[in-house]
Design a protein around this motif. Sequence first.
Motif, PDB file in Angstrom:
ATOM      1  N   ASP A 188       0.750  -1.333   0.123  1.00  0.00           N
ATOM      2  CA  ASP A 188       0.075   0.152  -0.068  1.00  0.00           C
ATOM      3  C   ASP A 188       0.902   1.241   0.102  1.00  0.00           C
ATOM      4  O   ASP A 188       0.234   2.208  -0.034  1.00  0.00           O
ATOM      5  N   MET A 189       2.143   1.110  -0.073  1.00  0.00           N
ATOM      6  CA  MET A 189       3.067   2.330   0.069  1.00  0.00           C
ATOM      7  C   MET A 189       3.752   2.636  -1.438  1.00  0.00           C
ATOM      8  O   MET A 189       4.076   1.489  -1.971  1.00  0.00           O
ATOM      9  N   VAL A 190       3.875   3.933  -1.845  1.00  0.00           N
ATOM     10  CA  VAL A 190       4.470   4.320  -2.851  1.00  0.00           C
ATOM     11  C   VAL A 190       5.659   4.985  -2.693  1.00  0.00           C
ATOM     12  O   VAL A 190       5.215   6.129  -1.934  1.00  0.00           O
ATOM     13  N   ILE A 191       6.764   4.689  -2.999  1.00  0.00           N
ATOM     14  CA  ILE A 191       7.874   5.518  -2.545  1.00  0.00           C
ATOM     15  C   ILE A 191       8.694   6.055  -3.844  1.00  0.00           C
ATOM     16  O   ILE A 191       8.783   5.392  -4.853  1.00  0.00           O
ATOM     17  N   VAL A 192       8.631   7.278  -3.910  1.00  0.00           N
ATOM     18  CA  VAL A 192       9.094   7.945  -5.069  1.00  0.00           C
ATOM     19  C   VAL A 192      10.515   8.363  -4.764  1.00  0.00           C
ATOM     20  O   VAL A 192      10.685   9.355  -3.713  1.00  0.00           O
TER      21      VAL A 192
END
Lengths: 290, 443
Positions: free
Chosen positions: B123-127
């Motif tokens: 559920d995590m988006v790392i940019v």
Amino acid sequence: MSDVAISGRTAPQPPDLRASYLRDLQRRRLYSGLLLALFALLFVSGFMLADDRNAGGFWDGLPKVFDFPSELVAEAVEKAANLPGHFVRYFPSLLETINIAAASTLVGAILASVISMLATRGLARWPALIPLFRRIMDIMRAVPEVVIALVLIFVLGGGPVAAMIAIAFHTTGALGKLFSEVNENADLRPVEGLASVGSTWTQRMWFAVLPQVAPNYLSYGLMRFEINIRASAILGFVGSGGIGYDLRNAMSWGKGRYDEVAAIFILLLTTIVIVDQISSHYRNRLVRGV
Amino acid sequence: MALSATGLDLRSEASTLFRRKRLISIGLPALVLAYFVYIFFSFDIAGIAERARPDNARILLSDTYSFKTHVTRNNRSGDFTVAIEGETKGTYAPGVAPDWVSLNGEDADVRLDAGSVVRFRGDMVIVDLPDFGTIELISAGGDIEMKLPTDEVPEWISASATRVSLTLPAGRVQVTRSKSEVFRYEGGWELFFFTLDSPFHGRSFGELASLAVSPEEIVPGKPNAVAMVEGFWTNTMWRHGDVFWALCETVLMAFLGTFGAGMIALPIAFLAASNFTPARPLRFAMRRIFDFLRGVDGLIWTIILSRAFGPGPMTGALAILLTDTGSFGKLFSEALENVDDKQIEGVRSTGANALQRHRFGVMPQIVPVLISQLLYYFESNTRSATVIGAIVGGGIGLLLTQAISTQKDWEEVTYYIVLIVLMVMAMDTLSGWLRRALIKGGQ
């Protein structure tokens, strides 16, 4: 039509003149016959294809051609009392349509006169760029107004300006071609005279060329104005202000409100006829110099 | 202007002329300028600045030369889809993706450009941005949580509780409750030649050329060259085949309208020419009919005719036909009035009857005018047919208005515009060539 349609060369001093003439004639007739047959074939098959792709067929529609006009006339007559009111109501949009045409003709003519001078041998500021300017004019002439208008509506958000730019763009190309033909017939001696006293390019064009070509420019400009009034009405219908837009709205009301449609038709028709008459009167005067 | 006898008169006349010219050379530009000032206010050109939508212009421009690929994670099911322009027609098969995306089950890595990477971890988006730092976006059920390396939120991030959107040089990242998306921009027109389901997709030109001549069949039962042409022609994204037929339909409208009008106008023009029809009332009536057909604009004819014939190319052709019958009637009757009587006399002196006199005395004189006018109108009607097609719903005009009304397929709009310009220029060349071949040859 055979005489003109296909080339016939006469043989140099043939021994039997009559036989060679008849042979020539026969070949010419054969070619014209073939050409006509090809044309007829294309036309008939094209007609059938178009008939096929149309929602309503040609022969089914033919008896119905007068249904809508007669409905329109009947309603207009029945509600004739409303017509003057409609005329007053739609006059501002008619004025807008005329303004779009006039402004775009003016802008187009001004741009066209500059670009046509840049594209004429003997007058060009940069002779090496003549082919470039000619290509630009060709492309401007080839773009239909509706393309630019619809794209500009997306960016500028409706209004008469999109239509004006679109028509001016096409007008520049169309007039540019005609203007450069006029320029080619201009006398170069005044230009050289001015050049010899050290004038700039702009001065040479303004004082030596423009007075020679102005009558023809004006005449072509007037002709373009007639065309642009029609174009501006059509663009309004496709979606950009003026009387065309009102016409589309009035059409969408449907039966029972056709008196408005009739009023717009009358306004548009009268305008076109009046402008055509005025313009052809002045064009005759300009060209014949009366 | 008549010259006067005395020098004094001449002098005053010349100075009047000079004064008039001076007035015109100053007055006319002033008049034009005044009109432009009026237009400036009447068209509310100043107001355009606020009404114009520069963001639309940006979308339009960038869309004409680039496309975007969507990598989407459905936050409810956890599935990934990779689709060009987000369209079904451009969706990659499950598990397949371009080389800058690596999919492994629940996780995915998307490389945007040199250094910047977007990682999906559950559920995590790392940019990861090399010159900014790492941004973490968590969309577990409720509000979206954002962790930034700085305290201040930069202006390229727009964040609310339900939606966070990052605008980066090479793409965009957008996270909502239902889905997390990465858009990556690339230059060019996507899938112009082959769609994703074609076996020829993604191959270089050299590869395609060698495939075209190789005997090994990629699509069974078809030579490679044929399969390639078919794949290109039936491309579902660009519909090259349909576009080609639409162009043909537009030319067909112009062809039927112009030449049909010519065929109808020619016999009637004889009735409107003073040297062929002595009856004045008949001539007058014919001329008024021509004026009426011409004056009632193509737009009005189009509307009236589409009521009877319904939408389609036939309606467009008939609208062109009616307007041009008026124009041709006028032009042809003028040409007929200028016919030289000597040739007709000559033919008559050989004992020719009326039909023969017209055939051999009149026609040869007017056919060059006729053909050159017909061809000139044919060319200009190709352009009109595009506009009329937009109203009656036929040809390339219809495709163009459809593509513009979606407000997102600008690359298709560009493609159509290029094709229309090429079509009109081709017709211009063709009509010029035919004119020279048919008219010059006869003289």
